[in-house]
Write an enzyme that holds these catalytic residues in place. Sequence first.
Site, mmCIF file in Angstrom:
data_model
loop_
_atom_site.group_PDB
_atom_site.id
_atom_site.type_symbol
_atom_site.label_atom_id
_atom_site.label_comp_id
_atom_site.label_asym_id
_atom_site.label_seq_id
_atom_site.Cartn_x
_atom_site.Cartn_y
_atom_site.Cartn_z
ATOM 1 N N SER A 2 80.348 62.402 52.131
ATOM 2 C CA SER A 2 79.973 61.084 51.608
ATOM 3 C C SER A 2 80.796 59.970 52.273
ATOM 4 O O SER A 2 80.870 59.901 53.496
ATOM 5 C CB SER A 2 80.120 61.081 50.077
ATOM 6 O OG SER A 2 79.351 60.048 49.513
ATOM 7 N N ASP A 62 68.858 64.854 48.001
ATOM 8 C CA ASP A 62 69.999 63.965 47.738
ATOM 9 C C ASP A 62 69.503 62.643 47.163
ATOM 10 O O ASP A 62 68.651 61.976 47.753
ATOM 11 C CB ASP A 62 70.750 63.733 49.051
ATOM 12 C CG ASP A 62 72.123 63.127 48.852
ATOM 13 O OD1 ASP A 62 72.289 62.303 47.930
ATOM 14 O OD2 ASP A 62 73.030 63.450 49.640
ATOM 15 N N HIS A 96 73.645 65.789 46.509
ATOM 16 C CA HIS A 96 74.678 65.133 47.307
ATOM 17 C C HIS A 96 75.960 65.956 47.388
ATOM 18 O O HIS A 96 76.879 65.602 48.125
ATOM 19 C CB HIS A 96 74.984 63.743 46.704
ATOM 20 C CG HIS A 96 75.768 62.854 47.620
ATOM 21 N ND1 HIS A 96 75.340 62.517 48.876
ATOM 22 C CD2 HIS A 96 76.972 62.228 47.453
ATOM 23 C CE1 HIS A 96 76.225 61.720 49.451
ATOM 24 N NE2 HIS A 96 77.224 61.539 48.614
#
Length: 327
Positions: A139, A266, A294
């Site tokens: 991320s 996601d 995610h």
Amino acid sequence: MLAEEEFLHRQALSMALHQHQLSQRFDGSMSRRIGTTSSRRHSDPLANNEKKVLESLENVKFKRIILIHGEGFGAWCWYKTIAQLEEVGLQPTALDLTGSGIDLTDTNTVTTLAEYSKPLIQYLENLPEDEKVILVGHSSGGACLSYALEHFPEKISKAIFLCATMVSNGQRPFDVFAEELGSAERFMQESQFLIHGNGKDKPPTGFMFENQLMKGLYFNQSPTKDVALAMVSMRPTPLGPIMEKLSLSPEKYGTGRRFYIQTLDDRALSPDVQEKLVRENPPAGVFKIKGSDHCPFFSKPQSLHKILTTGGWSLHSCDRPFLYVEH
């Protein structure tokens, strides 16, 4: 390209068999006591494939894998990945970025990407001159990977962006999330998730989503126990680092070998956005995990493990971009 994909599939199959056989050490302990498994092992051609994969991992020059978490997370989120990598003889290290995990720094005091990335930078600074590492960033932790590639390209063998903010020169990590969260300017003015650590009359210092939103954005395919772990472990994210524009040069960042792992279910960083990142800033290879939210270290740990251990970065002679899809 077809030959390379076939090689990847064979490696992935071998590693899957290896993981299955590891589990049988517990589930099939009785058969081992009477010796039936050992007698089969010598005649099983698939065991030879497993042995070759393990031998290839034994010969990997750079075994250190540094795991960098994303916004709100900490080293704790990699617990499955660490256990699996250690089982095959690799040396994973998960770091807490400044103000994250069990690092005691007040999140509100972390204002720059340099401060946020300090644990990673210190780790790279202390590496012996002849050693390199593989970096994996999740991320917004992708921004830390980019920062490290710009400052220590000679110490990084590969940089693997896991549904991450693989930004271009002059771009802010937050810009990647603009489709889901709106523009940075609007977020700074209107978001209900902002934290004003220095007082309401001062600029915001961090943000944190409420639990239900977090579950929908990050954990829509993750096991309940892992979601519960996250709910009691997540911390606020410092705002300054993800609002900072990165300065990335072709001479340093541009020489790094980058790979990207896309997550196809996601909701925090949509597949379309991830595809755009790859298109605008092409890596050496792209991997896709079907059915992953995610947080593939929770929702698809085996698929992530197979990519990390038998992925394209093991094809040292491959100098062309490639695509691999993990189901």
